[in-house]
Structures are given as structure tokens and as C-alpha cells.
Design a protein around this motif. Structure first.
Motif, PDB file in Angstrom:
ATOM      1  N   ALA A 107      37.815  47.281  41.021  1.00 15.50           N
ATOM      2  CA  ALA A 107      38.634  45.403  41.407  1.00 15.50           C
ATOM      3  C   ALA A 107      38.594  44.906  42.368  1.00 15.50           C
ATOM      4  N   TYR A 108      38.159  43.582  41.809  1.00 13.05           N
ATOM      5  CA  TYR A 108      37.776  43.120  43.352  1.00 13.05           C
ATOM      6  C   TYR A 108      37.914  41.137  43.095  1.00 13.05           C
ATOM      7  N   SER A 109      38.203  40.543  44.593  1.00 17.70           N
ATOM      8  CA  SER A 109      38.878  39.174  44.665  1.00 17.70           C
ATOM      9  C   SER A 109      38.208  38.783  45.830  1.00 17.70           C
ATOM     10  N   LEU A 115      46.037  44.577  46.267  1.00 21.52           N
ATOM     11  CA  LEU A 115      46.740  44.713  45.010  1.00 21.52           C
ATOM     12  C   LEU A 115      48.119  43.866  45.562  1.00 21.52           C
ATOM     13  N   LEU A 118      48.658  40.263  44.247  1.00 18.02           N
ATOM     14  CA  LEU A 118      48.647  39.694  43.320  1.00 18.02           C
ATOM     15  C   LEU A 118      49.501  39.081  42.937  1.00 18.02           C
ATOM     16  N   VAL A 124      43.266  37.258  35.450  1.00 15.19           N
ATOM     17  CA  VAL A 124      42.443  38.558  36.351  1.00 15.19           C
ATOM     18  C   VAL A 124      41.520  38.651  34.766  1.00 15.19           C
ATOM     19  N   ASP A 186      41.962  35.241  40.071  1.00 14.46           N
ATOM     20  CA  ASP A 186      42.022  35.787  41.346  1.00 14.46           C
ATOM     21  C   ASP A 186      41.737  37.103  41.427  1.00 14.46           C
ATOM     22  N   MET A 187      41.153  37.635  39.910  1.00 18.69           N
ATOM     23  CA  MET A 187      40.719  39.118  40.697  1.00 18.69           C
ATOM     24  C   MET A 187      39.647  39.328  39.172  1.00 18.69           C
TER      25      MET A 187
END
Length: 260
Positions: A107-109, A115, A118, A124, A186-187
Motif C-alpha cells: 500500500a502506497y501514498s 496508516l 488515513l 483507496v 489517499d492510498m
């Protein structure tokens, strides 16, 4: 030269040509790390009399279609859950030759650093194919962000979410596009091959990442009619050699993990 000698000579040429054709392999692959690994084994195969032709694709559909239609001999880009889903949905009969490596899913942002940041209602993005979308949701469940109705369903979709405490807004998009829209969500849950192509380092940039025990082993895939050919078995042996294991460990530094 008399007719008999001419026929013998032509037969020899035909046999030689057939042998040469049998020692050529065309393999469809996504750029990173699959095509890079195949390019690494090219000299090894050449020493064994096999000419390897690597064709690069940037999607998850054409490599299977090309092999099924006998335009390519094999492909190297997918894990078995995806192959099983593809075969079931398309009526194909592609088969696993060997398992090579795991690309821990992450998972990337570009907007948050952990996390914990978030927010409620965050957008997402996940892959829109059943197996990779399900894989993304299983990883989010593992992190405690959601809970699925069936905690082990590998083809889960957002409709299978039983609990979503942060009311996350899921967008299902083609896997290859996810790195490009990272700044718009956001992610995003991204396959490692696409993350690497985009310059992301899974071991440093991922907010959340699978462990090495992931069941999603990337496989060399072919058809039943050529799975056991001498050339295919030589390719299989090269891809699971100590030299390839060392290459993967050194080049990808944990972003790609040998599975043999």
C-alpha cells in the motif's frame, strides 16, 4: 547429385530446421522484474542451445491471450490465483511450469506517511481484477482497516466488506494505472512490478506490505502441449537456479523474494 542424395539432403535440412525451431522460445513478460530476470538468464540458455526471445507487455491480459493462441510459447508475469481466474473466465487451459518469486504486495501514498494518518472517508484505490483486488482487501484486513464477510476469500471485492470503520471509499482501477493516479487518491494498493516501474521502493515506501510467506508466487506459464518440451524445461531450470536466486536478492533487495 542424384535424386536419392537430394532427398536425403533435404530431409537433413528439414530435421535441422525443426531442431532449431524447437530450441527457440518466445516469452511474454511485464517489464519489471520479469523481463529483467528473463534477460539475465538469456546467456545461460544460449549456452544450452536455447534462443530466448523476450516480448514486453504492460498489461495482464494480452500475455495469456498470446500464449493461448500460440503466438508466444510462454509468459512470466502472474501468480496462480490470477491464472486460475483467467482460465475460468476465458475458457483457456494455460498451465504452470514452475514458481519463481514473490512480489510482496504493498500500500502506497503520496499524501500520508503512515496508516494512522488515513482519515475517515479516505479514497483507496485497488486493482480491478478479482484476484489482485481480493489480495489488496486481504492485506487491508490483515492491517485491521476492514473486515471481510469471508476472511479468506481471495477474490473478494468491496461488496464483500462486512466492516469498514473508517468508511474508506474504494476505487477499483486497472492495476497498471495505479502508480499514475497515486497523487489523486489517499492510498493505492499496487502490484510490486508496477511499483518498481514507477520508481517506488516497496521495502522503503510501502505503508503496508505482505510478508515473504505470501501465497502469490509468480509463475512461468505455458500450454499443455509445450509445458514439458526440452527448451521449456531448460528455461524452468534456469529461472530456479542459484544464479537467479542471487540475482534477485542482490538486485531487488527484498522487493522481490525468491520462491524456490
Amino acid at each position: 547429385m542424384n535424386v536419392k542424395k537430394t532427398l536425403v539432403a533435404l530431409a537433413a535440412v528439414a530435421t535441422f530446421s525443426a531442431a532449431n525451431a524447437a530450441d527457440k522460445l518466445s516469452v511474454a513478460a511485464t517489464p519489471v522484474p520479469h523481463a529483467e530476470i528473463l534477460e539475465f538468464v538469456k546467456p545461460m540458455l544460449a549456452e544450452q542451445g536455447v534462443e530466448l526471445d523476450v516480448k514486453v507487455f504492460t498489461d495482464y491480459v494480452q500475455p495469456n491471450i498470446q500464449v493461448d493462441q500460440k503466438r508466444m510459447d510462454a509468459n512470466f508475469f502472474q501468480h496462480k490465483p490470477y491464472l486460475d481466474e483467467f482460465n475460468a473466465g476465458r475458457g483457456t487451459d494455460l498451465v504452470t511450469v514452475t514458481g519463481v518469486h514473490v512480489e510482496p504486495f504493498g500500500a502506497y501514498s503520496s499524501k500520508i506517511k503512515s496508516l494512522d494518518e488515513l482519515k475517515e472517508g479516505a479514497v483507496v484505490a485497488i486493482p480491478n481484477d478479482p484476484t489482485n483486488g481480493g489480495r489488496a482487501l486481504l492485506l487491508l484486513q490483515q492491517a485491521g482497516l476492514i473486515k471481510l464477510e469471508d476472511a479468506s476469500k481471495i477474490t473478494a471485492t468491496p461488496r464483500d466488506i462486512a466492516e469498514n470503520p473508517k468508511d474508506l471509499d474504494f476505487k477499483e482501477l486497472e492495476a497498471a494505472t495505479l502508480p499514475r493516479i497515486l497523487n489523486q487518491v489517499d492510498m493505492a494498493l499496487i502490484n510490486t512490478n508496477y511499483a518498481l516501474e514507477a520508481g517506488l521502493n516497496p521495502t522503503e515506501d510501502a505503508l503496508l506490505i505482505e510478508g515473504a510467506e505470501s501465497p502469490y508466487v509468480n509463475i512461468l506459464v505455458s500450454r499443455p502441449d509445450n509445458k514439458d518440451s526440452a527448451a521449456m524445461q531448460k528455461l524452468s531450470g534456469a529461472l530456479t537456479s542459484q544464479a537467479v536466486k542471487d540475482f534477485i536478492l542482490e538486485k531487488y533487495e527484498g522487493a522481490v523474494v525468491p520462491a524456490f
